[in-house]
Design a protein around this motif. Structure first.
Motif, short mmCIF file in Angstrom:
data_model
loop_
_atom_site.label_atom_id
_atom_site.label_comp_id
_atom_site.label_asym_id
_atom_site.label_seq_id
_atom_site.Cartn_x
_atom_site.Cartn_y
_atom_site.Cartn_z
N TRP A 112 2.35 -13.26 1.43
CA TRP A 112 3.75 -13.25 1.17
C TRP A 112 4.19 -11.12 1.33
O TRP A 112 5.73 -11.07 1.60
N LEU A 113 3.55 -10.41 1.87
CA LEU A 113 2.93 -9.75 1.36
C LEU A 113 3.66 -8.88 3.10
O LEU A 113 4.92 -7.61 2.97
N GLU A 114 3.49 -9.67 4.06
CA GLU A 114 4.35 -9.41 4.73
C GLU A 114 5.93 -9.60 5.20
O GLU A 114 6.49 -9.09 5.96
N LYS A 115 6.01 -10.89 3.87
CA LYS A 115 7.18 -11.18 3.98
C LYS A 115 8.29 -10.43 3.17
O LYS A 115 9.85 -10.59 3.12
N GLN A 172 23.13 -12.41 1.90
CA GLN A 172 22.19 -13.68 1.01
C GLN A 172 21.03 -14.15 1.41
O GLN A 172 20.72 -15.43 0.49
N THR A 173 21.06 -15.04 2.99
CA THR A 173 20.03 -15.34 3.26
C THR A 173 18.33 -14.12 2.92
O THR A 173 17.81 -14.73 2.32
N ALA A 174 19.01 -13.03 3.26
CA ALA A 174 17.70 -12.42 3.15
C ALA A 174 17.08 -12.00 1.83
O ALA A 174 15.95 -11.77 1.69
N PHE A 175 17.97 -12.25 1.03
CA PHE A 175 18.00 -12.04 -0.87
C PHE A 175 16.95 -13.26 -1.51
O PHE A 175 16.40 -12.83 -1.74
N ALA A 176 17.85 -14.18 -0.10
CA ALA A 176 16.61 -16.03 -0.97
C ALA A 176 15.56 -16.04 -0.70
O ALA A 176 15.21 -16.01 -1.13
N GLU A 177 15.53 -15.13 0.66
CA GLU A 177 14.06 -15.41 0.94
C GLU A 177 13.22 -14.56 0.67
O GLU A 177 11.98 -14.74 -0.26
N HIS A 178 13.79 -13.47 -0.30
CA HIS A 178 13.04 -11.81 -0.84
C HIS A 178 12.94 -12.76 -2.12
O HIS A 178 11.66 -12.38 -2.24
N LEU A 179 14.00 -13.40 -2.80
CA LEU A 179 13.03 -13.47 -4.17
C LEU A 179 12.34 -15.25 -4.19
O LEU A 179 11.07 -15.34 -4.66
N GLN A 180 12.14 -15.87 -2.57
CA GLN A 180 10.49 -17.12 -2.75
C GLN A 180 9.74 -16.16 -2.49
O GLN A 180 8.26 -16.11 -2.90
N VAL A 181 10.00 -15.13 -1.92
CA VAL A 181 8.72 -14.51 -1.19
C VAL A 181 8.13 -14.53 -3.16
O VAL A 181 6.71 -13.66 -3.16
N LEU A 182 8.92 -13.35 -4.10
CA LEU A 182 8.26 -12.87 -4.97
C LEU A 182 7.87 -14.21 -5.96
O LEU A 182 6.77 -14.15 -6.11
N GLU A 183 8.70 -15.31 -6.13
CA GLU A 183 8.07 -16.66 -6.64
C GLU A 183 7.52 -17.06 -6.05
O GLU A 183 6.40 -17.26 -6.84
N ASN A 184 6.66 -16.69 -4.95
CA ASN A 184 5.24 -17.17 -4.12
C ASN A 184 4.24 -16.64 -4.94
O ASN A 184 3.04 -16.86 -5.12
N MET A 185 4.66 -15.06 -4.49
CA MET A 185 3.76 -14.18 -4.98
C MET A 185 3.39 -14.66 -6.66
O MET A 185 1.66 -14.51 -7.42
N ILE A 186 3.89 -14.79 -7.32
CA ILE A 186 4.14 -14.97 -8.70
C ILE A 186 3.10 -16.26 -9.19
O ILE A 186 2.30 -16.18 -10.03
N ARG A 187 3.74 -17.26 -8.33
CA ARG A 187 3.00 -18.20 -8.40
C ARG A 187 1.01 -18.23 -8.18
O ARG A 187 0.19 -18.85 -8.43
#
Length: 98
Positions: free
Chosen positions: A3-6, A80-95
């Motif tokens: 996730w750090l790479e993304k 919008q796409t970049a922000f959604a992808e960033h939020l997904q990375v944060l969510e994956n990091m948390i999980r």
């Protein structure tokens, strides 16, 4: 830690994260509305908006409302796409860290 790479460095700033949070859920928002909502100075807001503009994540439109200039901002499709992808990375990091 894949996730750090993304992780999108543009959104590293909590101000830019806040700006994009506001802009992706609204059609457009004026400079003054953003300033009031996020409690920022003109200069601070302008510098963060410029960084988002340079990344092509935000677009602006200048017009007049009566005799006063009115600048509005909106998230681009790319933003919008970049922000959604960033939020997904944060969510994956948390999980991964629970």
């Amino acid at each position: 830690m894949e996730w750090l790479e993304k992780f999108n460095k543009v959104f590293e700033s909590k101000i830019r994260l806040g700006l994009m949070s506001v802009l992706v859920v609204n059609d457009s928002v004026s400079f003054n509305e953003l300033k009031d909502l996020l409690q920022l100075t003109d200069g601070n807001l302008a510098s963060h908006l410029k960084a988002l503009e340079e990344a092509k994540y935000v677009a602006f439109h200048k017009q007049f409302s009566g005799r006063k200039p009115l600048t509005t901002y909106k998230a681009t499709d790319l933003g919008q796409t970049a922000f959604a992808e960033h939020l997904q990375v944060l969510e994956n990091m948390i999980r991964e860290n629970l």
